[in-house]
Design an enzyme around this catalytic site. Structure first.
Site: not given
Length: 404
Positions: A26, A28, A131, A158, A199, A220, A328
């Protein structure tokens, strides 16, 4: 750039990564580029040093030993309905722009075979993960469209619930997965899209593990027994990965690593919300507000050693075949000391070597476990596509008419 020491363990870690690079769950960067420069890649050229603004650039990916990356095509949950779908498409477009612009380093990958080929060529295999189930707006057609565009995992939620699954950080409504949520998992299995349980609530995790016919991942998430945060994975779920074949990929986000950091982050989020800001606001105003709060309230700092504590525990409970790494990066305003950016992976491996992890164990952690899970999900898909038709289920049919 992450500072390192020239220890024997650090040198061995670098050698290991040259042979068994990191397949990270993961990152972003696409959302960070959306927030900071509106996808203008001329203003944030990752072929140059971006350490002042981003956790990720090409040089640091290379020095960190990253060989494959799931780029998150995340969108915030305050984007709903068609707005969430279109924003997800824009995120996918960003990843495509990155792989076209930096085609000598970032290579599009859609399968385990693609990932293996990229490993041989020396490029970073670039996959995509959506995500949050809000990205499909309760539509099986949208789910299949994301798969056709290259998305190879979807995180079921999420930070907020979706109509068909409970999030770890929202009040439970469904008690896990609804009937439509179970159908989404089965359709993901049929497609060959990995089910990502980061999540999600513990109930959603357990329901998905019960329903899924393919390995799941946690792209993650770390160990709840070490840091009691709802975003982390309980021991009973970690133990279940052995039967499922799944992989829990430890993250480096301080609030999921260090209990004191989790407490501090809750206070920070409350402060930002009180200012009318989203807790994940990555704009200049959001960053400034966080910095001002931190000056008055010093932030507890997580360390590489604490991340290694999570991995020690996850190896013991889930088994060495069922753990991986999901940093992450560029999805968190704060990082763990020694894992400040994507160049930091050798520091973590050096710590694990000092804890007597074997080279074979580290190779599974960094590369072989996520690649194996992806390959097995593809094999399940190949079998299911011969016997099952695409799902035409709707949330209204399976769960009743929605009121929102």
């Amino acid at each position: 750039m992450t500072e390192t020491t020239d220890s024997e363990s650090r040198r061995l870690a670098a050698r290991l990564l040259a042979e068994h690079p990191v397949f990270d769950g993961h990152n972003d960067l696409p959302w960070a580029l959306r927030e900071s420069v509106g996808y203008d890649l001329d203003r944030a050229d990752i072929a140059s040093d971006q350490s002042a603004a981003l956790h990720t650039d090409l040089a640091r990916l290379r020095s960190g030993g990253v060989g494959a990356q799931f780029w998150s095509v995340y969108v915030r949950t305050d984007l709903t309905g068609d707005a969430a779908v279109s924003a997800t498409l824009e995120q996918i477009d960003c990843v495509r722009a990155l792989t076209e612009r930096y085609s000598d380093r970032l290579v599009p990958a859609y399968s385990s075979a693609d990932v293996a080929r990229c490993r041989e060529s020396g490029g970073v295999a670039s996959l995509m993960g959506a995500e949050g189930g809000h990205s499909i707006n309760c539509s099986m057609g949208a789910l299949r469209a994301l798969y056709e565009l290259g998305v190879r995992y979807m995180t079921l939620t999420h930070n907020d619930n979706v109509a068909w699954a409970d999030s770890a950080t929202d009040e439970p409504v469904a008690g896990g997965l609804t009937r439509f949520g179970e159908a989404v998992v089965r359709e993901m299995n049929r497609l060959g899209m990995l089910v990502d349980l980061s999540h999600t609530s513990a109930g959603t995790m357990r329901d998905a593990l019960r329903v899924s016919r393919a390995p799941v991942i946690f792209s993650h998430s770390s160990a709840r027994a070490i840091c009691d945060h709802p975003r982390n994975v309980p021991d009973d779920v970690l133990r279940s990965l052995a039967d499922n074949g799944g992989v829990a990929m430890a993250t480096f986000v301080p609030k999921f690593v260090l209990p004191e950091a989790a407490e501090w982050d809750r206070a920070t989020d409350a402060h930002l919300t009180g200012m009318g800001l989203h807790p994940l606001d990555g704009t200049e105003r959001g960053r400034r507000a966080r910095s001002e709060f931190e000056r008055e309230n010093p932030r507890p700092v997580a360390t590489v050693s604490k991340v290694a504590d999570h991995l020690d525990h996850m190896r013991e409970v889930a088994g060495i075949d069922h753990i991986g790494l999901g940093g992450d990066f560029d999805g968190t305003p704060f990082t763990t000391a020694g894992l400040d950016d994507v160049s930091g992976y050798p520091n973590l491996l050096a710590e694990l070597l000092d804890r007597s992890w074997s080279e074979a164990e580290l190779a599974k952690l960094t590369w072989h476990n996520p690649l194996r899970a992806l390959r097995e999900a593809e094999a399940v898909s190949e079998r299911l596509r011969r016997t099952e038709s695409p799902s035409i289920a709707t949330v209204d049919q399976l769960d009743g008419k929605r009121t929102t």
